[in-house]
Write an enzyme that holds these catalytic residues in place. Sequence first.
Site, PDB file in Angstrom:
ATOM      1  N   GLN A 110      80.195  44.493  72.034  1.00 53.06           N
ATOM      2  CA  GLN A 110      80.015  44.898  70.637  1.00 53.06           C
ATOM      3  C   GLN A 110      81.316  44.766  69.831  1.00 53.06           C
ATOM      4  O   GLN A 110      81.278  44.461  68.641  1.00 53.06           O
ATOM      5  CB  GLN A 110      79.505  46.352  70.607  1.00 53.06           C
ATOM      6  CG  GLN A 110      78.788  46.736  69.325  1.00 53.06           C
ATOM      7  CD  GLN A 110      77.322  46.346  69.298  1.00 53.06           C
ATOM      8  OE1 GLN A 110      76.613  46.526  70.285  1.00 53.06           O
ATOM      9  NE2 GLN A 110      76.856  45.814  68.200  1.00 53.06           N
ATOM     10  N   LYS A 125      78.770  51.898  71.988  1.00 51.51           N
ATOM     11  CA  LYS A 125      77.385  51.796  72.467  1.00 51.51           C
ATOM     12  C   LYS A 125      77.006  53.096  73.152  1.00 51.51           C
ATOM     13  O   LYS A 125      77.873  53.794  73.666  1.00 51.51           O
ATOM     14  CB  LYS A 125      77.272  50.654  73.485  1.00 51.51           C
ATOM     15  CG  LYS A 125      75.869  50.149  73.676  1.00 51.51           C
ATOM     16  CD  LYS A 125      75.535  49.135  72.614  1.00 51.51           C
ATOM     17  CE  LYS A 125      74.102  48.680  72.683  1.00 51.51           C
ATOM     18  NZ  LYS A 125      73.901  47.487  71.838  1.00 51.51           N
ATOM     19  N   ASP A 165      68.400  50.108  69.854  1.00 52.34           N
ATOM     20  CA  ASP A 165      68.557  49.039  70.851  1.00 52.34           C
ATOM     21  C   ASP A 165      67.260  49.112  71.667  1.00 52.34           C
ATOM     22  O   ASP A 165      66.258  49.649  71.161  1.00 52.34           O
ATOM     23  CB  ASP A 165      69.811  49.291  71.713  1.00 52.34           C
ATOM     24  CG  ASP A 165      70.250  48.058  72.504  1.00 52.34           C
ATOM     25  OD1 ASP A 165      70.935  47.204  71.928  1.00 52.34           O
ATOM     26  OD2 ASP A 165      69.883  47.916  73.698  1.00 52.34           O
ATOM     27  N   THR A 208      67.937  41.085  63.355  1.00 48.71           N
ATOM     28  CA  THR A 208      68.441  40.444  64.578  1.00 48.71           C
ATOM     29  C   THR A 208      67.678  39.141  64.835  1.00 48.71           C
ATOM     30  O   THR A 208      68.285  38.096  65.106  1.00 48.71           O
ATOM     31  CB  THR A 208      68.347  41.396  65.787  1.00 48.71           C
ATOM     32  OG1 THR A 208      68.838  42.676  65.393  1.00 48.71           O
ATOM     33  CG2 THR A 208      69.157  40.889  66.955  1.00 48.71           C
ATOM     34  N   SER A 376      73.284  46.253  59.742  1.00 51.42           N
ATOM     35  CA  SER A 376      73.609  47.678  59.848  1.00 51.42           C
ATOM     36  C   SER A 376      74.833  47.992  58.987  1.00 51.42           C
ATOM     37  O   SER A 376      74.884  49.027  58.314  1.00 51.42           O
ATOM     38  CB  SER A 376      73.934  48.047  61.296  1.00 51.42           C
ATOM     39  OG  SER A 376      72.755  48.282  62.023  1.00 51.42           O
TER      40      SER A 376
HETATM   41  N1  GLU Z   1      71.768  47.231  69.262  1.00 49.27           N
HETATM   42  C1  GLU Z   1      72.087  46.170  68.341  1.00 49.27           C
HETATM   43  C2  GLU Z   1      73.142  45.276  68.957  1.00 49.27           C
HETATM   44  O1  GLU Z   1      73.141  45.077  70.143  1.00 49.27           O
HETATM   45  C3  GLU Z   1      72.403  46.677  66.952  1.00 49.27           C
HETATM   46  C4  GLU Z   1      73.563  47.600  66.825  1.00 49.27           C
HETATM   47  C5  GLU Z   1      73.727  48.202  65.440  1.00 49.27           C
HETATM   48  O2  GLU Z   1      73.007  47.858  64.527  1.00 49.27           O
HETATM   49  O3  GLU Z   1      74.629  49.034  65.329  1.00 49.27           O
HETATM   50  O4  GLU Z   1      73.969  44.693  68.313  1.00 49.27           O
END
Ligand code: GLU
Length: 444
Positions: A110, A125, A165, A208, A376
């Site tokens: 991330q 995360k 997620d 996404t 986001s």
């Molecule tokens: N879970 C998503 C990722 O893997 C989105 C994370 C978010 O929007 O903060 O990037």
Amino acid sequence: MSYVSELLEQVKQRNANESEFHQAVEEVLESLEVVLEKNPQYIDAGIMERLVEPERQVVFRVPWVDDNGKVQVNRGFRVQYNSSIGPYKGGIRFHPSVNLSIIKFLGFEQIFKNSLTGLPIGGGKGGSDFDPKGRSDNEIMRFCQSFMTELYRHLGADTDVPAGDIGVGAREVGYMYGQYKRIRNVYEGVFTGKGLTYGGSLVRKEATGYGLVYFVEEMLKAKGDSFKGKRVVISGSGNVAIYAARKAEELGAKVVAFSDSNSYICCEDGVNCDIVQQLKEVERRRIREYKDRDAKASVHEGCSGIWSTKCDIALPCATQNELQKEDAEMLVKNGVIAVAEGANMPCTPEAVEVFQKNNVLFGPGKAGNAGGVATSALEMAQNSMRYSWTFEEVDAKLQQIMKDIYHSAATAAKEYGKEDDLVTGANIAGFLKVAEAMKAQGAV
Ligand code: GLU
């Protein structure tokens, strides 16, 4: 032993039995070797040693009462990995496979993904080994409230902003956000992926999947090609898969397969996304039931067989390490021209090697699926302004961000003598911004 191999060894020893975490770190460190050779100042500043160690890791007990009155106990995690370019940002995953290794690999990825978006967000995360499958709405709510009763103290709109997620969608975000607001007595953008009635952003739900397709379109365009007339196979059937399919269809492709953890379905005439969405998102059923609503489809047991379906473009959108060496070989044999990761680390290193050796265009997750977290960040911006943009405005920004990500990765790859290697390019481009920020802020 080289500096990178030594550091990797140290990471493996210090974080024993965390294979997914090792895998993610190894891929990044190896691709950064060329950068470190040219920029020894990063080694001198201890950037790499700091990067592989999360700033903070929180592990906590999540007790909750099920519908039979029995107390259940799950484990909760939040890894606040790196805050050098912005508040920690990253999703929360509810799945029985969740453990510290999984959350750390996701948090580590991330950092670079968020940096690549060009927006001011750090890496983090979280999650739990809670399994939402088969749980009632009330059980989900009680679990989410208990999870947040512990986690709230580590969050804040300028500190750490979670999102969804796997296993965490609009419903779970709503319950967690509600509990946070109640405990803290503040109305702030502490979560993204919120509902549209309470601070959510248009396009976040689609982001996404749409972003992945915008990225692939750019990747194809660079080779004089496009989605038009292509056969596409998409694994998974969640949010990412569904909206990737819708956008691919809009651009003239035909999506012929979808999967979930038990089986996959094929439909030569193209899968009907409305049926998939109704089944998975609204009714929360298994993908195999698709056949009851579309007789032309075929159902196959197990999920990995999906990669034997002939296609031009493959988009793994399910989960980590779902596409292995043999699957990659099969896709290559069947003439695949492009593969891009909608999930996080769905292709094993051996599979990626097969694609790269066979000149298959390959888009890594850090770049390809960054549209979710980018949107986001746009949601955070709108919350701070107490304002909302239209669908078209957010979608236009998302498209531009995905194009920019492709070009930053492609340019970095070329600059470091690895033309067309978007894995290396994405890692380098994501790393440089974070490394510069860390160096400027001193040894903190
Ligand atoms: N879970 C998503 C990722 O893997 C989105 C994370 C978010 O929007 O903060 O990037």
